[in-house]
Design an enzyme around this catalytic site. Structure first.
Site, short mmCIF file in Angstrom:
data_model
loop_
_atom_site.label_atom_id
_atom_site.label_comp_id
_atom_site.label_asym_id
_atom_site.label_seq_id
_atom_site.Cartn_x
_atom_site.Cartn_y
_atom_site.Cartn_z
N SER A 134 2.68 -9.99 -2.00
CA SER A 134 1.35 -9.59 -1.53
C SER A 134 0.50 -10.78 -1.11
O SER A 134 0.54 -11.84 -1.75
CB SER A 134 0.65 -8.84 -2.66
OG SER A 134 -0.72 -8.71 -2.38
N GLU A 136 -2.41 -10.99 -1.81
CA GLU A 136 -3.30 -11.28 -2.95
C GLU A 136 -2.88 -12.56 -3.65
O GLU A 136 -3.69 -13.18 -4.35
CB GLU A 136 -3.31 -10.11 -3.94
CG GLU A 136 -4.03 -8.87 -3.44
CD GLU A 136 -5.54 -9.04 -3.34
OE1 GLU A 136 -6.14 -9.68 -4.21
OE2 GLU A 136 -6.12 -8.54 -2.35
N TYR A 158 -3.12 -8.69 -11.32
CA TYR A 158 -2.17 -8.13 -10.35
C TYR A 158 -1.51 -9.26 -9.56
O TYR A 158 -0.28 -9.31 -9.41
CB TYR A 158 -2.90 -7.18 -9.40
CG TYR A 158 -2.11 -6.80 -8.16
CD1 TYR A 158 -1.13 -5.82 -8.20
CD2 TYR A 158 -2.37 -7.42 -6.93
CE1 TYR A 158 -0.41 -5.47 -7.06
CE2 TYR A 158 -1.66 -7.09 -5.79
CZ TYR A 158 -0.67 -6.12 -5.86
OH TYR A 158 0.04 -5.78 -4.73
#
Ligand code: NDP
Ligand code: GDP
Length: 333
Positions: A134, A136, A158
């Site tokens: 990801s 992120e 996460y």
């Protein structure tokens, strides 16, 4: 007696009931794959699978019971299914929830990938493996435009869990020669996006306000920006990665970043409304640590995979608003 030879390639997808799992299943079925998905036990089995039903493919995929946190279930499944390709899409995927459930997020999103890689190493080391990494992971960005070479700086439990899974994928590729690739996907959305993510929350809010079912919409930080693409485009990149001779990591993005505020403008304008009349902010939706800006450089994917994003943000948001209006209309009619 003639032997029946099954020439259909088999794909095993974890997270098949999620947004990407549904679109990827659709793509692989169109390509003639046998698609097998991991289904975790739930007391709400009747509502699980709604996305596959929405695409009209629920009866075309096979489901097997198991859980990413249960290595024994994964080993048994891989022994039975003998997949050619494995797509690890399952995760606790909502950043905001990862501060409320950091350990579960670590177990599923991080250790879950390690479980699956171990199962692959033990049972079917010649299968090709895709890891859903990801953007992120870039978090507090170290470069204004993020590519495969940009250092990571995760900003949520996460993202930390995803980074562990990402490096385990790289490590198993380098240690055991697995054909294991990670797609570093920037945010991608669709009418099948979870309702808690900001794009879908906005398009659902617009639909409710337009139909007179709500008066306003409460959001958090409107200044953050994201590089948003369409999930239907992005699952094609996953498949392309597993068709390559050599496994590798790829950034998948559109190269355009837009603020939440501008996203609201696009979505409300689609139905002829001014977002400033309806959008409020609430501290409830601000995060303990924010990822302010994400903007991806997918030139490696374009060069090596021939992949490019094809759906504009405006077209995608229109599709999502229309889908949410239809959903609400069918509930009230
Ligand atoms: P979703 O949240 O829509 O789907 C997550 C899937 O994981 C669901 O099928 C869910 O099952 C399953 N799952 C959760 N926990 C477990 C478990 N313990 N065992 C087995 N299955 C489990 O995610 P998306 O489709 O949006 O994303 C797919 C992947 O890509 C995720 O890993 C996500 O983190 C990652 N990603 C997504 C991006 C995006 O913008 N969408 C961007 C970058 C990466 P159930 O239906 O039962 O809840
Ligand atoms: P993420 O990039 O995976 O965290 O995807 P989200 O869609 O959950 O959030 C994208 C951005 O929107 C983040 O910077 C959030 O802080 C911001 N945001 C602002 N308001 C909201 C809201 O009400 N819900 C969510 N989910 N995000 C919001």
């Amino acid at each position: 007696m003639e032997l029946e030879i099954n020439v259909k390639p088999t794909a095993f997808i974890t997270g098949i009931t999620g947004q990407d799992g549904a679109y990827l299943s659709q793509l692989l079925l169109q390509k003639g794959y046998r698609v097998v998905g991991l289904l975790r036990r739930s007391a709400s089995a009747d509502v699980i699978g709604a996305r596959l039903r929405w695409l009209g493919i629920a009866d075309d995929v096979e489901m097997v019971d198991g859980n990413l946190t249960d290595l024994s279930s994964l080993i048994r499944i891989l022994e039975t299914v003998s997949p050619d390709e494995i797509y690890n899409l399952a995760a606790q995927s909502f950043v905001a929830a990862s501060w409320q459930q950091p350990l579960l997020t670590g177990n599923v999103t991080g250790m879950g990938a390690a479980n699956l890689l171990e199962a692959v190493r033990i049972v079917c080391p010649s299968s090709k493996y895709y890891q859903a990494s990801s953007s992120e992971m870039f978090g507090l960005i170290q470069e204004p435009v993020q590519s495969e070479k940009t250092p990571f700086y995760p900003r949520s439990p996460y993202a930390v869990a995803k980074l562990y899974a990402h490096w385990m994928t790289t490590n198993y590729r380098e240690s055991f020669g697995l054909h294991a690739s990670s797609g570093i996907l920037f945010n991608h959305e669709s009418p099948l996006r979870g309702i808690e993510f900001v794009t879908r929350k906005v398009t659902d809010g617009v639909a409710k306000i337009k139909l007179g079912l709500a008066k306003n919409l409460s959001l958090g930080n409107l200044n953050a920006t994201r590089d948003w693409g369409h999930a239907r485009d992005y699952v094609k990149a996953m498949w392309l990665m597993l068709q390559q001779e050599t496994p590798d990591d790829y950034v998948i993005a559109t190269g355009r970043t837009t603020s939440i505020r501008d996203l609201c403008n696009i979505a409300f304008s689609h139905v002829g409304l001014n977002y400033q009349d309806f959008v409020m902010t609430s501290q409830d939706f601000f995060r303990p640590a924010e990822v302010d800006v994400l903007l991806g450089d997918a030139s490696k994917a374009k060069q090596k995979l021939g992949w490019e994003a094809t759906t504009s943000l405006e077209d995608m948001i229109s599709e999502m608003v229309e889908a949410d209006i239809s959903r609400h209309k069918s509930k009230i009619s």
